[in-house]
Design a protein around this motif. Structure first.
Motif, mmCIF file in Angstrom:
data_model
loop_
_atom_site.group_PDB
_atom_site.id
_atom_site.type_symbol
_atom_site.label_atom_id
_atom_site.label_comp_id
_atom_site.label_asym_id
_atom_site.label_seq_id
_atom_site.Cartn_x
_atom_site.Cartn_y
_atom_site.Cartn_z
ATOM 1 N N GLY A 177 40.934 52.831 36.939
ATOM 2 C CA GLY A 177 39.673 53.376 37.411
ATOM 3 C C GLY A 177 38.554 52.356 37.462
ATOM 4 N N GLN A 178 38.741 51.229 36.786
ATOM 5 C CA GLN A 178 37.743 50.156 36.809
ATOM 6 C C GLN A 178 37.723 49.486 38.178
ATOM 7 O OE1 GLN A 178 38.778 47.093 34.013
ATOM 8 N NE2 GLN A 178 36.778 46.093 34.078
ATOM 9 N N THR A 179 36.559 49.103 38.660
ATOM 10 C CA THR A 179 36.448 48.438 39.956
ATOM 11 C C THR A 179 36.249 46.943 39.773
ATOM 12 O OG1 THR A 179 35.508 50.405 41.009
ATOM 13 C CG2 THR A 179 35.157 48.310 42.118
ATOM 14 N N ILE A 180 37.076 46.169 40.450
ATOM 15 C CA ILE A 180 36.917 44.721 40.483
ATOM 16 C C ILE A 180 36.762 44.304 41.943
ATOM 17 C CG2 ILE A 180 38.291 44.415 38.385
ATOM 18 C CD1 ILE A 180 40.577 43.405 40.186
ATOM 19 N N LEU A 181 36.541 43.009 42.164
ATOM 20 C CA LEU A 181 36.368 42.497 43.521
ATOM 21 C C LEU A 181 37.524 41.594 43.909
ATOM 22 C CD1 LEU A 181 32.556 41.608 43.448
ATOM 23 C CD2 LEU A 181 33.640 43.651 44.411
ATOM 24 N N LEU A 182 37.966 41.743 45.159
ATOM 25 C CA LEU A 182 38.991 40.868 45.724
ATOM 26 C C LEU A 182 38.332 39.919 46.716
ATOM 27 C CD1 LEU A 182 41.855 43.420 46.553
ATOM 28 C CD2 LEU A 182 41.482 42.146 44.431
ATOM 29 N N GLU B 33 39.361 35.367 39.589
ATOM 30 C CA GLU B 33 38.564 35.196 38.374
ATOM 31 C C GLU B 33 37.116 34.845 38.700
ATOM 32 O OE1 GLU B 33 42.207 33.648 35.482
ATOM 33 O OE2 GLU B 33 40.941 32.221 36.542
ATOM 34 N N ALA B 34 36.919 34.022 39.743
ATOM 35 C CA ALA B 34 35.568 33.599 40.111
ATOM 36 C C ALA B 34 34.707 34.780 40.553
ATOM 37 C CB ALA B 34 35.631 32.553 41.212
ATOM 38 N N LEU B 35 35.341 35.784 41.162
ATOM 39 C CA LEU B 35 34.596 36.953 41.630
ATOM 40 C C LEU B 35 34.384 37.994 40.535
ATOM 41 C CD1 LEU B 35 36.128 37.634 45.166
ATOM 42 C CD2 LEU B 35 33.767 37.006 44.653
ATOM 43 N N ASN B 36 35.080 37.824 39.423
ATOM 44 C CA ASN B 36 35.026 38.844 38.375
ATOM 45 C C ASN B 36 34.681 38.237 37.017
ATOM 46 O OD1 ASN B 36 36.156 41.465 39.764
ATOM 47 N ND2 ASN B 36 37.449 39.791 40.471
ATOM 48 N N VAL B 37 33.691 37.377 37.023
ATOM 49 C CA VAL B 37 33.231 36.753 35.780
ATOM 50 C C VAL B 37 32.727 37.845 34.833
ATOM 51 C CG1 VAL B 37 31.554 35.175 34.776
ATOM 52 C CG2 VAL B 37 32.618 34.627 36.974
ATOM 53 N N GLY B 38 33.142 37.760 33.595
ATOM 54 C CA GLY B 38 32.716 38.759 32.613
ATOM 55 C C GLY B 38 33.711 39.879 32.412
ATOM 56 N N ILE B 39 34.721 39.966 33.275
ATOM 57 C CA ILE B 39 35.759 40.986 33.117
ATOM 58 C C ILE B 39 36.934 40.367 32.374
ATOM 59 C CG2 ILE B 39 37.448 42.416 34.334
ATOM 60 C CD1 ILE B 39 35.394 42.893 36.484
ATOM 61 N N ASP B 40 37.374 41.013 31.320
ATOM 62 C CA ASP B 40 38.489 40.521 30.515
ATOM 63 C C ASP B 40 39.808 40.869 31.199
ATOM 64 O OD1 ASP B 40 40.297 39.762 28.631
ATOM 65 O OD2 ASP B 40 39.642 41.154 27.071
ATOM 66 N N PRO B 41 40.539 39.862 31.712
ATOM 67 C CA PRO B 41 41.804 40.147 32.412
ATOM 68 C C PRO B 41 42.824 40.840 31.525
ATOM 69 C CG PRO B 41 41.095 37.881 32.780
ATOM 70 C CD PRO B 41 40.243 38.422 31.679
ATOM 71 N N ALA B 42 42.709 40.662 30.212
ATOM 72 C CA ALA B 42 43.679 41.264 29.296
ATOM 73 C C ALA B 42 43.317 42.697 28.933
ATOM 74 C CB ALA B 42 43.782 40.418 28.027
ATOM 75 N N ASN B 43 42.191 43.187 29.452
ATOM 76 C CA ASN B 43 41.750 44.526 29.076
ATOM 77 C C ASN B 43 41.313 45.337 30.292
ATOM 78 O OD1 ASN B 43 41.230 46.531 27.134
ATOM 79 N ND2 ASN B 43 39.067 45.954 27.001
ATOM 80 N N LEU B 44 42.089 45.229 31.388
ATOM 81 C CA LEU B 44 41.784 46.024 32.574
ATOM 82 C C LEU B 44 42.075 47.496 32.302
ATOM 83 C CD1 LEU B 44 43.259 43.819 35.458
ATOM 84 C CD2 LEU B 44 40.878 44.011 34.740
ATOM 85 N N LYS B 45 41.238 48.369 32.833
ATOM 86 C CA LYS B 45 41.401 49.802 32.617
ATOM 87 C C LYS B 45 41.549 50.535 33.949
ATOM 88 C CE LYS B 45 38.712 49.963 28.324
ATOM 89 N NZ LYS B 45 38.613 48.508 28.176
#
Length: 242
Positions: A41-46, A27-39
């Motif tokens: 093809g979307q890129t997040i950070l691990l 969560e700390a690396l992906n501030v602003g991304i809604d965990p309940a609305n992942l799509k």
């Protein structure tokens, strides 16, 4: 940080389990991304530690879910409900179940609780745009071992629950208490209604505002629109540890 492309069916907690990282770090690396609305093809950070920590895919745990019971809604859609009971000896995380109608149409239901302890239950709902089927088969898509995450979630004490019909829908009220000495955050209250046959007739998950300090108590009220009566009900609450 490592870029990760979201796959169909991915959730934050599932990604955390699969890559053996904490939800907090994700969560700390992906501030602003809604965990309940992942799509997809979307890129997040691990987190960097995920590079060598990803576990090999093993498929879902050997758990089962009863068929969904379906009914039309006033909006002409079809609502299908069931309940998962964790009969295993370990917590189950990232539960998702596919509901399939006789026509072959399917929809995915996600558990409202991130981690389901042994002996506990979680309702599931799948909605179809239209239909008149009475049942839908249930196929478990994801059910990960949640032992590594269990310490990060607190099962709160629910008390003084009362239920009654209301204009907004059958309403359950009561109180949740933090049984630990530390504050918990992201408190989720899940209220489930049942008919005389023991089938789920409705459920709703609501988040309480703010955190709940150690040993503190907070009242709640949950209305379930579209449900006018219930033979019995159950309310559970879960929070995130510091």
């Amino acid at each position: 940080p490592i870029p990760y492309v979201v796959q169909s069916g991915d959730t934050f907690i599932g990604i955390a389990v699969q890559h053996n990282v904490t939800l907090e770090a994700l969560e700390a690396l992906n501030v602003g991304i809604d965990p309940a609305n992942l799509k997809p093809g979307q890129t997040i950070l691990l987190p960097p530690e995920a590079a060598n920590a990803a576990s090999a895919p093993t498929g879902p745990l050997a758990v089962s879910v009863p068929p969904f019971a379906c009914r039309p809604t006033p909006a002409a859609s079809l609502l299908c409900l069931t309940e998962f009971v964790n009969t295993t000896a370990q917590p189950v995380a990232n539960l998702s179940v596919k509901a399939t109608l006789e026509s072959g149409e399917s929809a995915v239901a996600y558990a409202p609780l991130d981690v389901i302890p042994p002996g506990s239950a979680a309702p599931l709902a799948a909605v179809f745009a239209a239909g008149s089927a009475a049942t839908a088969t249930a196929t478990v898509l994801t059910a990960d071992p949640g032992g590594g995450l269990a310490a990060r979630f607190v099962w709160l004490t629910v008390s003084e629950v009362t239920g009654a019909p209301a204009a907004a829908g059958f309403t359950l009220s009561g109180a949740v208490t933090n049984p630990t000495a530390s504050a918990v955050r992201s408190v989720m209250v899940v209220a489930t209604l049942y008919n005389a046959a023991g089938q789920v007739t409705g459920y709703r998950a609501v988040s309480l505002t703010g955190s709940l300090v150690g040993t503190a108590c907070q009242s709640f009220s949950v209305a379930l629109p579209g449900v006018n009566n219930a033979a019995r009900w159950a309310v559970v609450a879960q929070g995130r540890a510091p």
